[in-house]
Write a protein that holds these residues in place. Structure first.
Motif, PDB file in Angstrom:
ATOM      1  N   PRO A 115       0.812  -1.229   0.000  1.00  0.00           N
ATOM      2  CA  PRO A 115       0.000   0.000   0.000  1.00  0.00           C
ATOM      3  C   PRO A 115       0.840   1.271   0.000  1.00  0.00           C
ATOM      4  O   PRO A 115       0.359   2.333  -0.413  1.00  0.00           O
ATOM      5  CB  PRO A 115      -0.811  -0.134   1.301  1.00  0.00           C
TER       6      PRO A 115
ATOM      7  N   ASN B 185       0.897   3.541  -5.488  1.00  0.00           N
ATOM      8  CA  ASN B 185       0.623   4.712  -6.326  1.00  0.00           C
ATOM      9  C   ASN B 185       1.780   5.006  -7.270  1.00  0.00           C
ATOM     10  O   ASN B 185       1.577   5.316  -8.454  1.00  0.00           O
ATOM     11  CB  ASN B 185       0.335   5.928  -5.441  1.00  0.00           C
TER      12      ASN B 185
ATOM     13  N   PHE C 269      -5.290  -3.929  -5.043  1.00  0.00           N
ATOM     14  CA  PHE C 269      -5.515  -2.633  -4.403  1.00  0.00           C
ATOM     15  C   PHE C 269      -6.610  -1.902  -5.179  1.00  0.00           C
ATOM     16  O   PHE C 269      -6.322  -1.144  -6.116  1.00  0.00           O
ATOM     17  CB  PHE C 269      -4.225  -1.810  -4.392  1.00  0.00           C
TER      18      PHE C 269
ATOM     19  N   GLU D 151      -8.235   0.638  -4.727  1.00  0.00           N
ATOM     20  CA  GLU D 151      -8.245   2.103  -4.723  1.00  0.00           C
ATOM     21  C   GLU D 151      -7.568   2.697  -5.955  1.00  0.00           C
ATOM     22  O   GLU D 151      -7.791   3.870  -6.278  1.00  0.00           O
ATOM     23  CB  GLU D 151      -7.568   2.644  -3.463  1.00  0.00           C
ATOM     24  N   VAL D 152      -6.728   1.917  -6.658  1.00  0.00           N
ATOM     25  CA  VAL D 152      -6.069   2.462  -7.845  1.00  0.00           C
ATOM     26  C   VAL D 152      -6.857   2.162  -9.116  1.00  0.00           C
ATOM     27  O   VAL D 152      -6.472   2.622 -10.191  1.00  0.00           O
ATOM     28  CB  VAL D 152      -4.645   1.890  -7.987  1.00  0.00           C
TER      29      VAL D 152
ATOM     30  N   SER E 262      -9.719   3.242 -10.116  1.00  0.00           N
ATOM     31  CA  SER E 262     -10.325   4.430 -10.718  1.00  0.00           C
ATOM     32  C   SER E 262      -9.322   5.242 -11.524  1.00  0.00           C
ATOM     33  O   SER E 262      -9.708   5.985 -12.433  1.00  0.00           O
ATOM     34  CB  SER E 262     -10.945   5.302  -9.620  1.00  0.00           C
ATOM     35  N   THR E 263      -8.032   5.115 -11.237  1.00  0.00           N
ATOM     36  CA  THR E 263      -7.021   5.915 -11.928  1.00  0.00           C
ATOM     37  C   THR E 263      -6.503   5.255 -13.195  1.00  0.00           C
ATOM     38  O   THR E 263      -5.811   5.909 -13.974  1.00  0.00           O
ATOM     39  CB  THR E 263      -5.830   6.181 -10.982  1.00  0.00           C
TER      40      THR E 263
ATOM     41  N   ASN F  66     -15.909  -2.939  -8.144  1.00  0.00           N
ATOM     42  CA  ASN F  66     -15.929  -1.526  -7.738  1.00  0.00           C
ATOM     43  C   ASN F  66     -17.244  -0.894  -8.183  1.00  0.00           C
ATOM     44  O   ASN F  66     -17.325  -0.262  -9.242  1.00  0.00           O
ATOM     45  CB  ASN F  66     -14.755  -0.761  -8.354  1.00  0.00           C
TER      46      ASN F  66
ATOM     47  N   LYS G 145     -18.711   1.731  -7.314  1.00  0.00           N
ATOM     48  CA  LYS G 145     -18.687   3.186  -7.457  1.00  0.00           C
ATOM     49  C   LYS G 145     -18.250   3.622  -8.851  1.00  0.00           C
ATOM     50  O   LYS G 145     -18.551   4.743  -9.281  1.00  0.00           O
ATOM     51  CB  LYS G 145     -17.747   3.790  -6.413  1.00  0.00           C
TER      52      LYS G 145
END
Length: 670
Positions: free
Chosen positions: A186, A190, A229, A231-232, A234-235, A265, A267
């Protein structure tokens, strides 16, 4: 008035004799004698003596001892100084370099972590400084070994390892990505995701347009990052969706990645659907189109999304009818008369969102159903027409007929299957896949090597009593295959299918695939070539390029393939003997001397008069890599030697360098 006064000190300098005594005392082990000798040397120097024979003894050696004594006290400062001036170590003197080695050795013995850090830093520097691909592959193997014993250190150097992606070699890039994917945390996800995104963008440039395989590796790496992960996701998901219309089907497999992200995901569902509908007209590959249609059908949930999805599909299909019969009886393809829709046209024809959010009336549902039936029937009519070069297959025909029946007669059970069960089945498949990957990682982590009390089976110490010659030869062959990692059960059809290597794309005019067969020292490529066009292909040539300067394959032949026919081609991989030496045993001794290899075959067992020689050679590199070489030569009628040399090694770089050396040295002296 003051007068100058001269002070005279008596010193019997005795010149060379005293200098030699001082030198012997300084070289001895008597400390008081050393102190006294140093005092005499200082007095001589103060009186103007140069003492050239003592200068080296007093200054380079004692200076180094002084530095060593200093660094023993403030070791941390010595380490910091070394790290600051590490680039200048090669310019220092030999004695100072020995002190540096002693410092490194001492630090590594007291602190194991520092040893791993020093090794990892050195490997990363080699990865950047060396231009030889073989060296880079070896360094990457060493970094992969460090990953298991010094994971924390490798995590800190993950960006340095990623810099190896600048190499155009696909093997280096693949190894680099494999190492990096196991080091993602984590804390660095990024940075890694940003680096991978930059590399994907580079593949869009002109000079890398043909690097579809590299793009596929990057997409799979980003996919793995997004799964671990979320959270990545969306990018990266919208960047990767730009490749849905890629002509390279290997890269366009990103649609599978989109299908997983949209489920894991929620969202991102609305933005993914919007982007997919905007880029839908760019899709050209059939597999990508079918998966994209499934995504639109399953995840367009709101009324506006459903209507937008239907409008987009209608725009991409063109005007009806797709196929019609003219008065003269000739078929016309109406779909080719309609220009391709673009994203602006699709967006302008999307219906407005209902402000109250209520469901459409029964009349509107029947109207939409009728339009869908008309499109499906037109597609069925086009598929059965003689206008197309390939008519519709039976599976697609049955599927379309089933859709027609469902739209004409919908029941609760059928609605449940199509609207719920299919989605649930996909979710279950995805969860099973993730569970399987997790279990494989756990099993991989728990794999233990040989136990300390396991028996060691030495083949040459086995008892051979009661074994036939055939059984003995089979056992030798099996042991050799196990030792070289090439043990394959050719009778297992499933295993054989897994070893087939696809050489071209499925949509290419000429499709080719290869199967590698390893039998003893022979490596044979069974290549299947298929002409997928309607034309006869003449002078078709399959040329195989090998790494390095080795000519491992025979000169390719030209073939003629009729329309939709196939051809089986066999290619042997070997190094041919090319030498001016005419004696078999002399040639063997020349190869042994040139390559510094060991001959496993006793030289006394080789007959000088039979005109044929076969021997096995063995070599081990400084990195612990093994190679096995088989030499087979025979004397021809004109006295020249002919035959083949076969090299087998688990490490590609070692095999290539050894093969290049043999090719260079085998000719011998004329």
């Amino acid at each position: 008035m003051e007068k100058t006064c001269t002070l005279l000190i008596h010193l019997d300098k005795g010149t060379p004799a005293i200098a030699n005594e001082i030198k012997e005392a300084l070289d001895g082990n008597d400390v008081p004698a050393k102190v006294d000798a140093m005092t005499k040397a200082i007095m001589l120097l103060l009186n103007g003596e140069t003492l050239p024979q003592l200068f080296i003894t007093i200054v380079r050696r004692n200076a180094i001892l002084a530095v060593m004594s200093i660094y023993k006290l403030p070791q941390d400062r010595a380490i910091n100084y070394l790290l600051t001036h590490v680039d200048r170590v090669s310019d220092w003197g030999e004695l100072l370099q020995m002190v540096v080695l002693e410092l490194i050795h001492k630090v590594c013995r007291t602190n194991r972590a520092e040893k791993g850090k020093a090794a990892a830093n050195t490997y990363c520097q080699l990865l950047l400084s060396q231009s030889d691909n073989n060296v880079k592959l070896i360094v990457l193997d060493r970094l992969n070994d460090l990953k298991s014993s010094h994971r924390d250190i490798m995590v800190d150097l993950i960006m340095d390892v990623l810099s190896a992606l600048s190499s155009p070699n696909l093997d280096i890039r693949r190894k680099t990505l494999d190492i990096v994917l196991d080091l993602i945390t984590p804390r660095n996800i990024n940075e890694v995701a940003l680096m991978l995104k930059k590399e994907v963008v580079k593949t869009q440039s002109g000079e890398l347009e043909k690097k579809g395989e590299y793009r596929q590796m990057l997409i799979q790496a980003i996919h793995s990052c997004a799964i671990k992960f979320p959270e990545v996701a969306s990018t990266v998901v919208h960047l990767l969706m730009d490749f849905l219309g890629d002509s390279n089907i290997a890269s366009a497999i990103v649609v599978v990645f989109v299908r997983e992200i949209i489920e894991t995901n929620p969202k991102l569902r609305v933005s993914i659907i919007t982007t997919l509908l905007d880029t839908f007209y760019q899709i050209r590959a059939a597999r990508v189109c079918s998966c994209a249609l499934w995504i639109v059908g399953e995840y367009c949930l709101s009324l506006s999304e459903v209507e937008s999805g239907i409008a987009t599909i209608k725009q991409c299909l063109g005007e009806l009818p797709f196929y019609s019969v003219s008065e003269e009886g000739e078929g016309t393809d109406a779909s080719k008369k309609t220009p391709q829709a673009n994203s602006i046209t699709v967006s302008s024809r999307r219906p407005a969102i209902f402000p109250d959010g209520v469901q459409p009336s029964k009349v509107e549902v029947n109207k939409a159903t009728t339009q869908s039936l008309l499109i499906i029937v037109s597609m069925l009519q086009l598929g059965q027409s003689p206008f197309l070069p390939h008519p519709i297959d039976n599976d697609s025909y049955d599927r379309i007929v089933l859709c027609i029946r469902l739209l004409c007669n919908t029941g609760d059970d059928i609605r449940k299957i199509w609207l719920q069960s299919c989605r649930q089945s996909s979710v279950k498949t995805l969860s099973d896949k993730q569970l399987q990957e997790t279990e494989e990682l756990k099993a991989k982590a728990q794999v233990s090597h040989a136990q300390p009390d396991d028996l060691i089976d030495f083949f040459h110490l086995k008892s051979r009593k009661g074994m036939s010659q055939l059984e003995l030869e089979d056992e030798v062959q099996d042991d050799l295959k196990h030792a070289t990692g090439e043990f394959v059960n050719d009778t297992d059809d499933a295993n054989k299918l897994n070893r087939i290597l696809q050489l071209t794309g499925f949509s290419d005019p000429v499709y080719a695939e290869a199967y590698v067969t390893v039998h003893h020292y022979y490596i044979v490529l069974d290549i299947t070539v298929i002409n997928r066009t309607k034309e006869t292909l003449q002078n078709l040539c399959l040329e195989l390029a090998t790494m390095g300067d080795l000519k491992l394959v025979e000169r390719p032949q030209n073939y003629t393939l009729s329309p939709e026919s196939s051809k089986q081609i066999k290619a042997n991989i070997k190094v041919a003997v090319n030498t001016v030496i005419q004696d078999e045993k002399e040639f063997l001794e020349h190869i042994i001397k040139s390559t510094n290899m060991k001959c496993l075959t006793p030289l006394s067992a080789l007959d000088d008069e039979c005109g044929f020689l076969a021997a096995n050679l063995y070599a081990e590199s400084v990195f612990g890599e093994d190679a096995l070489v088989n030499l087979s030569v025979k004397k021809q009628a004109d006295g020249k030697l002919s035959g083949y040399i076969r090299i087998r090694s688990k490490t590609q770089g070692f095999a290539l360098s050894l093969g290049n050396k043999i090719t260079l040295k085998q000719k011998g002296s004329s």
